[in-house]
Design a protein around this motif. Sequence first.
Motif, PDB file in Angstrom:
ATOM      1  N   GLN A   8       0.831  -1.201   0.000  1.00  0.00           N
ATOM      2  CA  GLN A   8       0.000   0.000   0.000  1.00  0.00           C
ATOM      3  C   GLN A   8       0.866   1.252   0.000  1.00  0.00           C
ATOM      4  N   SER A  11      -2.907   6.511   1.995  1.00  0.00           N
ATOM      5  CA  SER A  11      -4.162   6.044   2.594  1.00  0.00           C
ATOM      6  C   SER A  11      -5.283   7.050   2.417  1.00  0.00           C
ATOM      7  N   ASN A  15      -4.504   7.194  -3.696  1.00  0.00           N
ATOM      8  CA  ASN A  15      -3.423   6.301  -3.276  1.00  0.00           C
ATOM      9  C   ASN A  15      -3.331   5.104  -4.218  1.00  0.00           C
ATOM     10  N   PHE A  17      -1.723   0.696  -4.749  1.00  0.00           N
ATOM     11  CA  PHE A  17      -1.076  -0.536  -4.300  1.00  0.00           C
ATOM     12  C   PHE A  17      -0.140  -0.995  -5.414  1.00  0.00           C
ATOM     13  N   GLY A  56      -8.240   0.254  -0.761  1.00  0.00           N
ATOM     14  CA  GLY A  56      -7.825  -0.316   0.513  1.00  0.00           C
ATOM     15  C   GLY A  56      -7.818  -1.830   0.458  1.00  0.00           C
ATOM     16  N   ASP A  57      -7.118  -2.449   1.411  1.00  0.00           N
ATOM     17  CA  ASP A  57      -7.044  -3.907   1.501  1.00  0.00           C
ATOM     18  C   ASP A  57      -7.972  -4.375   2.620  1.00  0.00           C
ATOM     19  N   LEU A  62      -9.022  -6.302  -2.422  1.00  0.00           N
ATOM     20  CA  LEU A  62      -8.910  -4.855  -2.500  1.00  0.00           C
ATOM     21  C   LEU A  62     -10.286  -4.247  -2.741  1.00  0.00           C
TER      22      LEU A  62
END
Length: 239
Positions: A8, A11, A15, A17, A56-57, A62
């Motif tokens: 990542q 945040s 953003n 990954f 986000g994870d 994701l």
Amino acid sequence: MNVENATQNGSDFGNSFTKNFSANGETQTLTITAWADTKSADGSSTDLLIEAAEIGDYPGGLGISNNTSGDGHTADNYQSNPNERDYDFFLLDFGDLSVTLNSITSGYLEYGASSTQVSVAAVTTGDLADKTWNQVDNNFSLSSGYGQFMGNSGSYYVNSFTSEAGEDLSSASSTRWIVGAFNHHFGGDASLESNDGFKLASIGFTTKPNKPGTSIPEPAPLALMLVALVALARRKVNK
């Protein structure tokens, strides 16, 4: 390739990954970002323009959070009013590596496999900001299509895509692909929208092999001898 264990970077909205992998004997990097058409073009509640979202994870893969209040962590298209519907998408950027997308898997679907479709497209740009999905499809898409999720022991997959009319998604190759909630701009029946939401756990793709180096072959000795004899004969005739 599993993307749940990607690294990542940041945040907040915009953003990404990243995930390193090996292809054609070299280390490559996949960058994944999130997008949604949540930006109003005229200040009204009708969202038309694409802008960066937050990726986000989460358990199951994701997920995406966009600027719409009450938004979940899935790539979805939940609004019932088609004029206000937001389509969430992942952008898969493979850098200089051209790939064909073959499949995707998810560990979480909001409404189950039978109700969940996904749209995909091979695109020529990574800059989706302030564009409409119609512009992306017509001006920046090499080929696009859609697929139906299938269930498999608690996980879900799509390993077959139906191409948009007149296109051949199975042979499309690009350095960038978008994958997201079912979106009629990329083919399919618009009446199937509004109940599609998934998290991205892994992707399957194939790469184009490196082209072998080419060189100009040197003339064979016999060919050189023949050229020399012809030149000598011409000199004798001209004397």
